[in-house]
Design a protein around this motif. Structure first.
Motif, mmCIF file in Angstrom:
data_model
loop_
_atom_site.group_PDB
_atom_site.id
_atom_site.type_symbol
_atom_site.label_atom_id
_atom_site.label_comp_id
_atom_site.label_asym_id
_atom_site.label_seq_id
_atom_site.Cartn_x
_atom_site.Cartn_y
_atom_site.Cartn_z
ATOM 1 N N HIS A 149 0.852 -1.197 0.000
ATOM 2 C CA HIS A 149 0.000 0.000 0.000
ATOM 3 C C HIS A 149 0.883 1.240 0.000
ATOM 4 O O HIS A 149 1.950 1.255 0.621
ATOM 5 C CB HIS A 149 -0.914 0.026 1.223
ATOM 6 C CG HIS A 149 -1.905 1.143 1.201
ATOM 7 N ND1 HIS A 149 -3.051 1.131 0.430
ATOM 8 C CD2 HIS A 149 -1.919 2.341 1.855
ATOM 9 C CE1 HIS A 149 -3.718 2.250 0.608
ATOM 10 N NE2 HIS A 149 -3.056 3.009 1.471
ATOM 11 N N TYR A 150 0.421 2.267 -0.716
ATOM 12 C CA TYR A 150 1.111 3.561 -0.763
ATOM 13 C C TYR A 150 0.232 4.599 -0.090
ATOM 14 O O TYR A 150 -0.897 4.851 -0.535
ATOM 15 C CB TYR A 150 1.382 3.961 -2.206
ATOM 16 C CG TYR A 150 2.134 5.272 -2.392
ATOM 17 C CD1 TYR A 150 3.403 5.448 -1.859
ATOM 18 C CD2 TYR A 150 1.578 6.310 -3.125
ATOM 19 C CE1 TYR A 150 4.103 6.635 -2.047
ATOM 20 C CE2 TYR A 150 2.269 7.501 -3.329
ATOM 21 C CZ TYR A 150 3.524 7.660 -2.790
ATOM 22 O OH TYR A 150 4.214 8.835 -2.985
ATOM 23 N N GLU A 151 0.736 5.183 0.981
ATOM 24 C CA GLU A 151 -0.011 6.191 1.733
ATOM 25 C C GLU A 151 0.671 7.542 1.548
ATOM 26 O O GLU A 151 1.860 7.689 1.841
ATOM 27 C CB GLU A 151 -0.071 5.816 3.209
ATOM 28 C CG GLU A 151 -1.035 6.660 4.015
ATOM 29 C CD GLU A 151 -2.503 6.407 3.684
ATOM 30 O OE1 GLU A 151 -3.313 7.336 3.878
ATOM 31 O OE2 GLU A 151 -2.840 5.286 3.240
ATOM 32 N N PHE A 163 2.863 17.146 -5.028
ATOM 33 C CA PHE A 163 3.894 16.231 -4.543
ATOM 34 C C PHE A 163 3.515 15.782 -3.129
ATOM 35 O O PHE A 163 2.780 16.472 -2.423
ATOM 36 C CB PHE A 163 5.253 16.935 -4.480
ATOM 37 C CG PHE A 163 6.027 16.941 -5.760
ATOM 38 C CD1 PHE A 163 6.650 15.795 -6.223
ATOM 39 C CD2 PHE A 163 6.161 18.110 -6.502
ATOM 40 C CE1 PHE A 163 7.383 15.798 -7.398
ATOM 41 C CE2 PHE A 163 6.883 18.127 -7.682
ATOM 42 C CZ PHE A 163 7.497 16.966 -8.131
ATOM 43 N N PRO A 164 4.024 14.645 -2.686
ATOM 44 C CA PRO A 164 3.770 14.253 -1.304
ATOM 45 C C PRO A 164 4.559 15.107 -0.317
ATOM 46 O O PRO A 164 5.750 15.318 -0.506
ATOM 47 C CB PRO A 164 4.223 12.791 -1.253
ATOM 48 C CG PRO A 164 5.209 12.651 -2.354
ATOM 49 C CD PRO A 164 4.765 13.602 -3.427
ATOM 50 N N LEU A 165 3.879 15.595 0.704
ATOM 51 C CA LEU A 165 4.591 16.221 1.810
ATOM 52 C C LEU A 165 5.404 15.142 2.513
ATOM 53 O O LEU A 165 6.572 15.333 2.833
ATOM 54 C CB LEU A 165 3.598 16.877 2.767
ATOM 55 C CG LEU A 165 4.181 17.652 3.940
ATOM 56 C CD1 LEU A 165 4.969 18.858 3.441
ATOM 57 C CD2 LEU A 165 3.071 18.107 4.881
ATOM 58 N N VAL A 166 4.762 14.011 2.716
ATOM 59 C CA VAL A 166 5.411 12.766 3.155
ATOM 60 C C VAL A 166 4.570 11.624 2.604
ATOM 61 O O VAL A 166 3.337 11.694 2.607
ATOM 62 C CB VAL A 166 5.476 12.648 4.696
ATOM 63 C CG1 VAL A 166 5.906 11.239 5.108
ATOM 64 C CG2 VAL A 166 6.454 13.666 5.281
ATOM 65 N N ALA A 167 5.222 10.601 2.092
ATOM 66 C CA ALA A 167 4.506 9.409 1.630
ATOM 67 C C ALA A 167 5.323 8.178 1.966
ATOM 68 O O ALA A 167 6.549 8.232 2.021
ATOM 69 C CB ALA A 167 4.243 9.482 0.125
ATOM 70 N N VAL A 168 4.619 7.081 2.173
ATOM 71 C CA VAL A 168 5.262 5.829 2.575
ATOM 72 C C VAL A 168 4.715 4.680 1.727
ATOM 73 O O VAL A 168 3.488 4.561 1.556
ATOM 74 C CB VAL A 168 5.025 5.529 4.071
ATOM 75 C CG1 VAL A 168 5.578 4.174 4.446
ATOM 76 C CG2 VAL A 168 5.655 6.621 4.936
ATOM 77 N N PHE A 169 5.614 3.859 1.198
ATOM 78 C CA PHE A 169 5.228 2.658 0.464
ATOM 79 C C PHE A 169 5.631 1.452 1.308
ATOM 80 O O PHE A 169 6.817 1.272 1.610
ATOM 81 C CB PHE A 169 5.940 2.610 -0.890
ATOM 82 C CG PHE A 169 5.359 1.603 -1.849
ATOM 83 C CD1 PHE A 169 4.445 1.992 -2.810
ATOM 84 C CD2 PHE A 169 5.724 0.270 -1.793
ATOM 85 C CE1 PHE A 169 3.897 1.075 -3.698
ATOM 86 C CE2 PHE A 169 5.193 -0.659 -2.673
ATOM 87 C CZ PHE A 169 4.265 -0.258 -3.638
ATOM 88 N N VAL A 170 4.656 0.654 1.685
ATOM 89 C CA VAL A 170 4.893 -0.548 2.486
ATOM 90 C C VAL A 170 4.599 -1.775 1.633
ATOM 91 O O VAL A 170 3.522 -1.867 1.026
ATOM 92 C CB VAL A 170 4.006 -0.568 3.747
ATOM 93 C CG1 VAL A 170 4.191 -1.880 4.512
ATOM 94 C CG2 VAL A 170 4.324 0.622 4.640
ATOM 95 N N ALA A 171 5.546 -2.689 1.556
ATOM 96 C CA ALA A 171 5.371 -3.916 0.775
ATOM 97 C C ALA A 171 5.713 -5.125 1.648
ATOM 98 O O ALA A 171 6.795 -5.188 2.234
ATOM 99 C CB ALA A 171 6.255 -3.896 -0.467
#
Length: 263
Positions: free
Chosen positions: A170-172, A181-189
């Motif tokens: 998931h990409y949050e 643009f993302p201020l902050v984004a996280v990709f969890v795999a």
């Protein structure tokens, strides 16, 4: 703007040859380079357009089960054609910028530029993907080397990116409204052998893996595990949109949400 030549090669080989000209620079979707030229922050004498190279376009599954995306593939195509194979990556592509950006910008251009707030670097690093060039294959862990820095040599072109498919991902993304643009984004795999967590938009060093969260989630994949973790704010970006401390806090929030979304 100013005067410059434009080369329109039809093959990767011709593009590499054109990039051998003095002060030549590749042009993919142009979503970063064109504004840079307008601001006169760069002044190449030759632009080598990669948009006409069909061999660098498309989305397919390889025989070994990897999602292969040509470097010249635009975000809108990835969002559409990768959805059935890798929904998290397709969702990432679907939320980049606006429709105009998604129909011009390419995965190869994004990965080659490695903007510290770009979306694709998080997807590539979080997936443990392989960046393929006209010369070699580079693992994501070796490819990204700091803000706007990559392992690419002069004249080297990103021709393809190969993604292993995780069990779940998931990409949050916390969007900065003005730039998208993302201020902050996280990709969890989540893979069979462990979890990867990649963060973009937060660090002065560009995209990075949050190894502490990876270790904790690999032992117990639950959102509550992240609540007890923290990120050092010293190397975080601090600007008018948010302090380093705020971005460090958001990393935990975005990671927790991503894990909860996976379930």
């Amino acid at each position: 703007m100013y005067n410059f030549d434009v080369e329109m090669p039809g093959t990767v080989q011709d593009a590499v040859k054109a990039l051998g000209r003095e002060e030549a620079q590749p042009l993919s979707g142009g979503q970063t380079l064109i504004p840079t030229l307008k601001a006169r922050l760069a002044a190449p004498s030759v632009l080598v357009s990669l948009s006409g190279i069909d061999e660098m376009k498309g989305v397919c599954m390889s025989d070994d089960g990897k999602l292969c995306i040509g470097g010249g593939t635009v975000h809108a195509t990835v969002a559409r054609e990768a959805a059935s194979h890798y929904p998290a990556l397709a969702g990432l592509a679907a939320r980049i910028g606006d429709p105009a950006v998604r129909n011009r910008g390419t995965i190869g251009g994004s990965v080659a530029n490695n903007d510290p707030s770009a979306c694709y670097p998080a997807g590539v690093l979080g997936s443990g993907a392989t960046v393929v060039t006209n010369k070699r294959e580079i693992s994501a862990d070796d490819y990204f080397q700091g803000m706007f820095e990559t392992a690419l040599d002069e004249g080297e072109i990103v021709t393809e990116v190969k993604f292993p498919i995780p069990q779940a991902a998931h990409y949050e993304k916390m969007i900065q409204p003005a730039s998208r643009f993302p201020l902050v984004a996280v990709f969890v795999a989540k893979f069979a052998d462990g979890v990867r967590v990649a963060v973009t938009g937060a660090s002065n060093n560009g995209v990075f893996r949050w190894t502490e969260a990876e270790a904790a989630l690999s032992s117990n994949f639950a959102a509550d595990v992240v609540a007890g973790l923290s990120v050092n704010a010293d190397d975080m970006i601090s600007d008018l949109h948010g302090t380093g401390e705020y971005r460090a806090h958001l990393i935990g929030v975005m990671t927790k949400r991503a894990v909860a979304a996976i379930g």
